[in-house]
Design an enzyme around this catalytic site. Structure first.
Site, short mmCIF file in Angstrom:
data_model
loop_
_atom_site.label_atom_id
_atom_site.label_comp_id
_atom_site.label_asym_id
_atom_site.label_seq_id
_atom_site.Cartn_x
_atom_site.Cartn_y
_atom_site.Cartn_z
N ASP A 92 0.67 -1.23 -0.18
CA ASP A 92 0.52 -0.26 -0.23
C ASP A 92 1.04 1.09 0.12
OD1 ASP A 92 1.30 -0.22 2.45
OD2 ASP A 92 -0.90 -0.09 3.62
N SER A 93 0.24 2.38 0.17
CA SER A 93 0.85 3.85 0.09
C SER A 93 1.76 3.97 1.35
CB SER A 93 0.30 4.14 -0.89
OG SER A 93 -1.14 5.19 -0.13
N GLY A 95 -0.26 5.22 3.23
CA GLY A 95 -1.25 6.20 3.39
C GLY A 95 -1.86 6.41 3.92
N ASP A 146 -3.16 8.17 -1.57
CA ASP A 146 -4.22 8.38 -1.58
C ASP A 146 -4.83 8.98 -0.20
OD1 ASP A 146 -4.71 6.37 -0.26
OD2 ASP A 146 -7.16 6.03 -0.95
N GLY A 214 -11.49 3.79 0.53
CA GLY A 214 -12.20 3.89 1.24
C GLY A 214 -14.24 3.79 2.10
N ASP A 264 -7.83 -7.89 0.40
CA ASP A 264 -6.96 -7.55 1.27
C ASP A 264 -7.26 -7.74 1.96
OD1 ASP A 264 -5.17 -5.39 2.84
OD2 ASP A 264 -6.18 -4.73 0.74
N CYS A 302 -12.88 -28.99 5.04
CA CYS A 302 -11.34 -28.40 5.06
C CYS A 302 -10.24 -29.45 4.51
CB CYS A 302 -11.03 -27.48 5.30
SG CYS A 302 -9.80 -26.39 5.37
N CYS A 304 -7.21 -28.31 4.58
CA CYS A 304 -5.68 -27.37 5.01
C CYS A 304 -4.00 -28.38 6.11
CB CYS A 304 -6.10 -25.67 5.60
SG CYS A 304 -6.41 -26.65 7.44
N CYS A 307 -6.55 -28.63 9.02
CA CYS A 307 -7.82 -29.69 9.30
C CYS A 307 -7.48 -31.30 9.25
CB CYS A 307 -8.65 -29.31 8.41
SG CYS A 307 -9.54 -27.66 8.60
N HIS A 333 -5.35 -22.49 8.62
CA HIS A 333 -6.95 -22.60 8.36
C HIS A 333 -7.97 -21.36 8.06
CE1 HIS A 333 -10.81 -24.02 8.02
NE2 HIS A 333 -11.40 -23.08 8.71
#
Lengths: 373, 373
Positions: A92-93, A95, A146, A214, A264, A302, A304, A307, A333
């Site tokens: 990210d920036s 900001g 931003d 935002g 994200d 699952c 993973c 699990c 998980h």
């Protein structure tokens, strides 16, 4: 098409399945990016991240700028080498974190001055500085600076949109590395006219990808979804769209059906450290007494590592005993759950059954499922 | 020879290379056992433990008895299934932790009454109870209940030896599981006559292995080594010897050259959580500023995951940033270092060059090497 082109593999309704090409490999979209705030996805090794299927991870410019410093990371060969992750990285920036500092920062037309949360030292972030830092960090996808305002304060949002647009142009101008994709960010709060103006302006700058900033910052869920539906009509269809900071299972599904490609969020790893497991049916609080002798995995469907190998009883024991391994196993998980939810959404798009998939998901999902478990 | 026979592969001086056979596989000795106090070696998955070469791990009866409870673990299939570790496990008797509770416990000839450090509830540990708990936990090697006194208080040590011997007989009598090896424990503090008496008594009970308790609890290093040399003359040569709670690199080397086969200690994992890395040359404190741009691994000669993949600079960043991954990566390195030190000691014994190996180790080792680094 730029070097970072996004190729569309299929659409279904507003949903889009694609591939984003980066210097460190392809990212299949829609994709959820785990967050590695300080250059590590908390409690996980890069090998564990790779094993659970992570395709793109995020690191925070603000934190890495303050510690260990972007120039240190540059001298150490950039973020990929530093943290031992050879797949695609997004930064990210800085900001968002700076604006979150509230009384520790002052914004003006040129940039923002702030005091470090670590030691109170004063720093200045401008569009040019945000790009220079991110060029040193060396991620594959980087973000324009931003301003993220309170979403329903029209005056604040109008000012933020003006600065965000001006800063987007300056970021484009400042950006020199050809092996990084710089994304622009749309602001505009919950106001349809401001959002549309912002989307048109940012789209006009021809970034290889466009982010939606935002949102998920205090507005209601219907307001969030209305903005997504609006932007879907304005943002170019041939560029990936990145909804920043969103990542509960229900929000991912609603985002994908509204044309979002990249997400994200710290939610899955933060929840893991708070003993909560994400499943397609809802969240489990692993500290609950009912799990003390529960020999089932978190989610029988699952596959993973957690699990396949451990019972709820053991995970509960680790959680109530304050063991670090609880955070590791639940992070594995939770991230696996979101990464594979995105894989399944992609497959549903390619097989033209996205709506049915979303309906089935909504029917089966209760945000907090424990009381009924 | 019992089902848990220890076969000798070679000796060199007092050093012994062997193999201990258990229901969950063979353990090559000399061996260092990582400690998984609450049913997890802190910050590591069983896969990471296996990858770094761990052959035997220890779990603490006191902690698991209190939480989640031995009967819970028994119903869940025992400790191996509970914690997802299919290799050999050793449990202690719980006595050491109970005696460490100081003003929360009362010892008598029959056993010891204590209050839980978790909730203050009162509990009673007897030889029979210690065995019953350990049979429920289901480790491959279990320990007789003993009393570990202040090592240089002759009156206290004499009383502890009497109780330890009586309890050893009762433990033998109480033990029913034929798939577990029950080890006896020698006490006697720093007093040669008491140590010899205790070793003769315990050896006479014909346990498949004999442990040396009551060392590394405040006595001087020469006193420790003198006891080891004495016991080497008394304990049977055809049974493995287990020096409890010892685990710095220098202590492992000195123990092996004095005929010890098994060690355990929280030191490598506790140090890892305190940002210290163990090497053959000494300890590094990874928080030191000198490592901020150090691109070397902790130990260029080490082939653990951490050293193959990460720089000191990154590990320092994780440590000063308070990231859990620091504990994981340093635990991997520290345990790998001790496990492979034991492998090298074993090889040196088999190749009849143990003394030369020990000399070289002593010459190269400085406990705290940072100031000279």
């Amino acid at each position: 098409m730029t070097a970072f082109g996004w190729s569309l593999a299929g659409t279904d309704g507003r949903g889009r399945a694609g591939t984003f090409h980066t210097s460190h490999g392809d990212v299949c979209t829609p994709v959820f990016a785990p967050v590695g705030t300080q250059g590590t996805v908390k409690a996980l090794t890069p090998d564990q991240l790779e094993s659970l299927g992570a395709g793109l991870i995020l690191a925070n410019t603000y934190h890495l700028y303050l510690r260990p410093g972007h120039q240190v990371i540059a001298r150490l060969g950039g973020l990929h080498g530093f943290m031992g992750w050879n797949g695609p990285i997004l930064t990210d920036s800085g900001g968002y974190q700076v604006f979150s500092l509230a009384d520790r920062r002052d914004v003006d037309g040129d940039g923002v001055t702030f005091r470090s949360h670590l030691d109170g030292t004063e720093h200045r972030l401008t569009p040019e500085k945000a790009i220079a830092i991110q060029e040193d960090l060396g991620a594959d996808i980087i973000m324009a600076l931003d301003e993220c305002p309170v979403p329903n304060d029209r005056d604040a949002v109008e000012g933020a949109v003006i600065r965000t647009h001006n800063w987007a142009e300056r970021c484009l101008e400042a950006h020199t590395r050809t092996d990084q994709a710089l994304f622009g960010i749309v602001q505009g709060g919950i106001f349809p006219d401001l959002r549309t103006d912002s989307a048109e302006f940012i789209a006009g700058l021809d970034f290889p990808g466009n982010a939606i900033g935002g949102l998920s910052v205090g507005e209601s869920k219907p307001e969030t979804l209305a903005v997504l539906e609006l932007l879907d009509q304005t943002l170019p269809e041939d560029r990936p769209r990145y909804l920043m900071g969103v990542g509960s299972p229900e929000d991912l599904v609603e985002g994908v059906v509204r044309g979002v490609d990249i997400f994200d969020c710290v939610l899955p790893t933060r929840m893991a450290r708070n003993h909560a497991a994400l499943t397609r049916q809802g969240r489990l609080n692993l500290r609950r007494a009912e799990y003390i002798e529960d020999t089932r995995p978190i989610d029988p469907a699952c596959d993973c590592y957690t699990c396949l190998k451990f019972t709820r009883a053991y995970l509960r024991h680790l959680s109530v005993s304050g063991e670090m391994l609880a955070a590791t196993l639940l992070s594995i998980h939770n991230l696996h759950a979101l990464v594979h939810l995105m894989d399944d959404l992609r497959q549903a798009i390619l097989e033209l059954r996205l709506n049915a998939f979303a309906e089935e998901f909504r029917d089966g999902y209760q945000k907090h499922r424990d009381p009924e478990a």
